[in-house]
Design a protein around this motif. Structure first.
Motif, PDB file in Angstrom:
ATOM      1  N   HIS A   1      18.901  -1.884 -45.060  1.00  0.00           N
ATOM      2  CA  HIS A   1      18.470  -1.310 -43.790  1.00  0.00           C
ATOM      3  C   HIS A   1      16.965  -1.105 -43.775  1.00  0.00           C
ATOM      4  CE1 HIS A   1      22.797  -0.014 -43.799  1.00  0.00           C
ATOM      5  NE2 HIS A   1      22.685  -0.601 -42.625  1.00  0.00           N
ATOM      6  N   ASP A   2      16.388  -1.270 -42.585  1.00  0.00           N
ATOM      7  CA  ASP A   2      14.950  -1.127 -42.411  1.00  0.00           C
ATOM      8  C   ASP A   2      14.712  -0.191 -41.229  1.00  0.00           C
ATOM      9  OD1 ASP A   2      12.154  -2.262 -41.237  1.00  0.00           O
ATOM     10  OD2 ASP A   2      12.300  -2.695 -43.370  1.00  0.00           O
TER      11      ASP A   2
ATOM     12  N   SER B   1      10.540  -7.593 -42.081  1.00  0.00           N
ATOM     13  CA  SER B   1      11.389  -7.111 -43.172  1.00  0.00           C
ATOM     14  C   SER B   1      11.617  -8.191 -44.220  1.00  0.00           C
ATOM     15  CB  SER B   1      12.735  -6.623 -42.619  1.00  0.00           C
ATOM     16  OG  SER B   1      13.444  -7.664 -41.971  1.00  0.00           O
TER      17      SER B   1
ATOM     18  N   THR C   1      17.564   2.421 -37.324  1.00  0.00           N
ATOM     19  CA  THR C   1      17.524   1.481 -38.437  1.00  0.00           C
ATOM     20  C   THR C   1      18.049   0.136 -37.968  1.00  0.00           C
ATOM     21  OG1 THR C   1      19.726   2.139 -39.175  1.00  0.00           O
ATOM     22  CG2 THR C   1      17.850   3.279 -40.178  1.00  0.00           C
TER      23      THR C   1
ATOM     24  N   VAL D   1      17.770  -8.866 -37.112  1.00  0.00           N
ATOM     25  CA  VAL D   1      17.083  -8.281 -38.258  1.00  0.00           C
ATOM     26  C   VAL D   1      15.742  -7.702 -37.813  1.00  0.00           C
ATOM     27  CG1 VAL D   1      18.184  -9.815 -39.934  1.00  0.00           C
ATOM     28  CG2 VAL D   1      16.027 -10.496 -38.903  1.00  0.00           C
TER      29      VAL D   1
ATOM     30  N   ASN E   1      14.770 -12.258 -35.285  1.00  0.00           N
ATOM     31  CA  ASN E   1      13.754 -11.202 -35.344  1.00  0.00           C
ATOM     32  C   ASN E   1      12.783 -11.308 -34.176  1.00  0.00           C
ATOM     33  OD1 ASN E   1      12.223 -13.410 -36.086  1.00  0.00           O
ATOM     34  ND2 ASN E   1      12.072 -12.815 -38.243  1.00  0.00           N
TER      35      ASN E   1
ATOM     36  N   SER F   1      17.629  -5.436 -42.660  1.00  0.00           N
ATOM     37  CA  SER F   1      16.417  -6.069 -43.181  1.00  0.00           C
ATOM     38  C   SER F   1      16.734  -7.491 -43.622  1.00  0.00           C
ATOM     39  CB  SER F   1      15.861  -5.279 -44.370  1.00  0.00           C
ATOM     40  OG  SER F   1      16.700  -5.428 -45.507  1.00  0.00           O
ATOM     41  N   GLN F   2      15.772  -8.375 -43.507  1.00  0.00           N
ATOM     42  CA  GLN F   2      15.994  -9.775 -43.876  1.00  0.00           C
ATOM     43  C   GLN F   2      16.307  -9.919 -45.358  1.00  0.00           C
ATOM     44  OE1 GLN F   2      13.844 -12.971 -41.898  1.00  0.00           O
ATOM     45  NE2 GLN F   2      13.006 -13.596 -43.874  1.00  0.00           N
TER      46      GLN F   2
END
Length: 653
Positions: A417-418, A614, A424, A610, A530, A427-428
């Protein structure tokens, strides 16, 4: 030792053919009357390649988008004639050519597909794919239709006319991106064109795009072709052996090094030299780093595997490369991402050696070359070093660098998670960790090509089984991923094949998803959405330039592309083609989507949103780009000065 010490190693490719009958002296040459297109199909169907004693049918099939420039001539021959070539109907000429390239790469260049298009835009759509093949040293046969050789109906539909040179057509655009190019202006010219085309396609030192242009009228013209030309022919591909002197020279140089580094390129994969690479490194203690094409020839957890090197490499390989006093490049073309624009090797006393079947690549970086097959070269070099009792020094530093890097990857994989604003998002790097966990036990093949994903893959992806990592990065061609996945699945239908593609690349070219649906060929496409070209935005802003025209934003009231992000639903797009479509916004949804896609029997698209930015970092590497020397922006001027300072560490050649 079997070494060649004569003045010339000779041609690594020979051929032998089987003729249906024996002719006595005075007999006329036995012929059969066929159109040029019919003769071409029969010829391609009769070609075989022999490598290490294993005989394989060279041409598996033909990808085609039929148009007026090929449907009546070559199309008639493919549809009406009795042959064993599989015909695949493509939906975009570039896409189907990329599928053919991926097929040949996954077959380790032992088997190929041909690709035919109509004239004009159909043909020029394949130029990008031709460049992709040639840059990556992958054989593909392109058969574009062409204008009339007789010129009677000129200008025909889609013909480009040159007032001062009527021999030029759109197909001349293939010349700079092909390793062999020909135009069959008379039906009898087909013989030499075909023989030269296949000679080039099976030569490991000359692999790339081969283009044979077929004028519309010539395709349909008949000629009496010798039966011998159309009979079964086997091309023997030998392993090129080096000169005895070059083995001694390279071994002497290697044995004088304290901290050598081996770089494993695609040549290690294509020559089936993974075991020999491991044996050399284990015998000498030298660690190895991987290029994109060489990644996966040995398992990720081999104790001497530093991982990816260069701009898209990791901390371990880049750290060892900076201090190495000798670099052995095996089967790599040493592109700027691998060498960090020739700045990765910072030891002022570093020397370069190479093992490469291609003489052009063998001499790069001023290397002392062994021009030979990678497996043969590694075997001979190891024997020579063992005879010298050689062992390198840097074992402790290598182990420390590898351990630290693997801990770094664990951390990136574990953080799925980002933070985005108050919430949140996935994440990539964390998504890649989850996919790696799901796919590694399944012996799946991942396919990638462009954007930020290949960088994260080369740094972070953990490959175990041979040929499970299929990333085209010599040309970094957007749109390769989905087409490539289809080609890989044709090559290895028993394996799961997963394309990892950015939203920008998906939008650019996903036509062969429909081909996969029509063929009932299961591939899984994972889209990392993204909201734009994030790797280019990173490059833009890292050089002091304001972020602009890299996100997928609507135009705002002021007329700039600074409006809201355009929402895209790739899962819905997949369903419109007849594929399965899944959306994932959370870790749980992603796991469920992958479970469903892996359990399905038809193509699937998993649409993952995403977080921007990230992806992983650069880990000490530098990439030279053309930063403006003058600019109204202070940040751009500062970036120029920084690039000038960094360039001092780059080797001039």
């Amino acid at each position: 030792s079997g070494l060649r010490s004569d003045a010339c190693v000779g041609d690594a490719v020979g051929c032998r053919h089987v003729v249906g009958s024996v002719m006595q002296e005075g007999d006329a040459v036995k012929t059969i009357r066929l159109t040029a297109a019919q003769a071409l199909v029969r010829f391609l169907d009769a070609q075989y390649v022999s490598f290490d004693g294993e005989r394989t049918k060279l041409v598996h099939g033909v990808f085609a988008v039929f148009g007026h420039g090929n449907v009546v001539g070559l199309g008639e021959a493919l549809v009406e004639a009795d042959h064993n070539l599989v015909l695949y109907q493509g939906h975009n000429e570039q896409g189907m050519a990329h599928a053919a390239i991926a097929f040949a790469k996954q077959k380790k260049r032992r088997q190929i597909c041909a690709v035919t298009s109509s004239i004009g835009p159909g043909a020029t759509n394949m130029v990008t794919a031709a460049a992709t093949a040639t840059v990556n040293r992958i054989p593909v046969l392109l058969l574009p239709g062409d204008v009339f050789a007789c010129r009677q109906p000129d200008p025909v539909l889609q013909q480009i006319e040159h007032a001062r040179d009527p021999t030029i057509t759109a197909n001349d655009a293939f010349k700079p991106v092909s390793v062999y190019w020909d135009r069959v202006a008379r039906p009898e010219q087909l013989i030499t064109a075909c023989l030269n085309a296949v000679r080039t396609l099976v030569d490991p030192a000359a692999a790339g795009a081969v283009t044979v242009c077929l004028p519309q009228d010539v395709q349909a013209e008949a000629w009496d072709y010798p039966e011998e030309f159309l009979s079964e022919r086997t091309w023997d591909v030998g392993r090129v052996r080096p000169f005895l002197e070059s083995v001694d020279s390279v071994a002497d140089a290697f044995a004088s090094a304290r901290r050598p580094l081996v770089i494993a390129g695609g040549g290690v994969r294509y020559s089936l030299a993974g075991e020999e690479l491991a044996a050399l490194c284990e015998a000498t203690g030298a660690p190895f780093a991987e290029t994109q094409a060489g990644k996966g020839v040995l398992a990720w957890d081999h104790p001497l595997n530093l991982g990816g090197i260069g701009v898209t490499g990791g901390a371990a390989a880049n750290r060892i490369a900076a201090e190495a006093d000798l670099v052995l490049a095996v089967g790599t073309r040493l592109g700027d991402f691998t060498t960090a624009s020739k700045s990765a090797f910072r030891n002022p006393d570093v020397r370069f050696l190479s093992i490469n079947v291609n003489g052009f690549d063998a001499h790069k970086m001023g290397a002392r070359p062994m021009k030979c097959d990678a497996r043969v070269g590694l075997q001979l070099l190891r024997a020579a070093l063992e005879a010298r009792g050689y062992r390198s020094d840097g074992a402790d530093e290598t182990a420390e660098a590898i351990a630290a890097w693997r801990e770094e990857v664990d951390g990136l994989y574990g953080s799925i998670h980002d933070k985005v604003g108050d919430g949140t998002a996935l994440s990539q790097t964390g998504v890649l960790g989850l996919l790696n966990e799901e796919l590694l036990p399944r012996d799946a093949v991942i396919v990638g090509s462009s954007g930020s994903i290949p960088g994260d893959l080369q740094r972070l992806w953990r490959s175990r089984e041979p040929d499970g990592y299929h990333v085209e990065y010599g040309y970094s061609c957007m749109g390769y991923e989905i087409s490539g996945a289809f080609g890989v699945k044709l090559a290895e239908p028993e394996r799961e094949v997963v394309a990892l593609v950015g939203d920008g690349s998906y939008v650019m070219l996903h036509s062969e998803l429909l081909t996969a649906v029509r063929e009932g060929t299961k591939i899984i496409v994972v889209v990392f959405d993204n909201s734009g070209y994030q790797c280019i935005d990173n490059l833009q802003t890292s050089q002091g330039i304001s972020s602009y025209a890299t996100y997928f934003r609507a135009r705002d009231a002021s007329g700039r592309l600074d409006g809201p992000t355009v929402p895209l639903d790739f899962a819905a797009n997949a369903r419109s083609y007849g594929a399965l479509g899944f959306s994932a916004r959370t870790e749980g949804e992603l796991r469920s989507a992958m479970e469903a896609a892996l359990g399905a029997s038809k193509p699937s698209v998993v649409d993952i949103k995403v977080a921007a930015k990230s992806m992983s970092g650069g880990y000490g590497s530098w990439w030279r780009v053309g930063v403006p020397e003058v600019s109204p922006s202070e940040r751009v001027r500062a970036a120029y000065e920084a690039a000038k300072r960094e360039s001092r560490f780059a080797r001039p050649y």
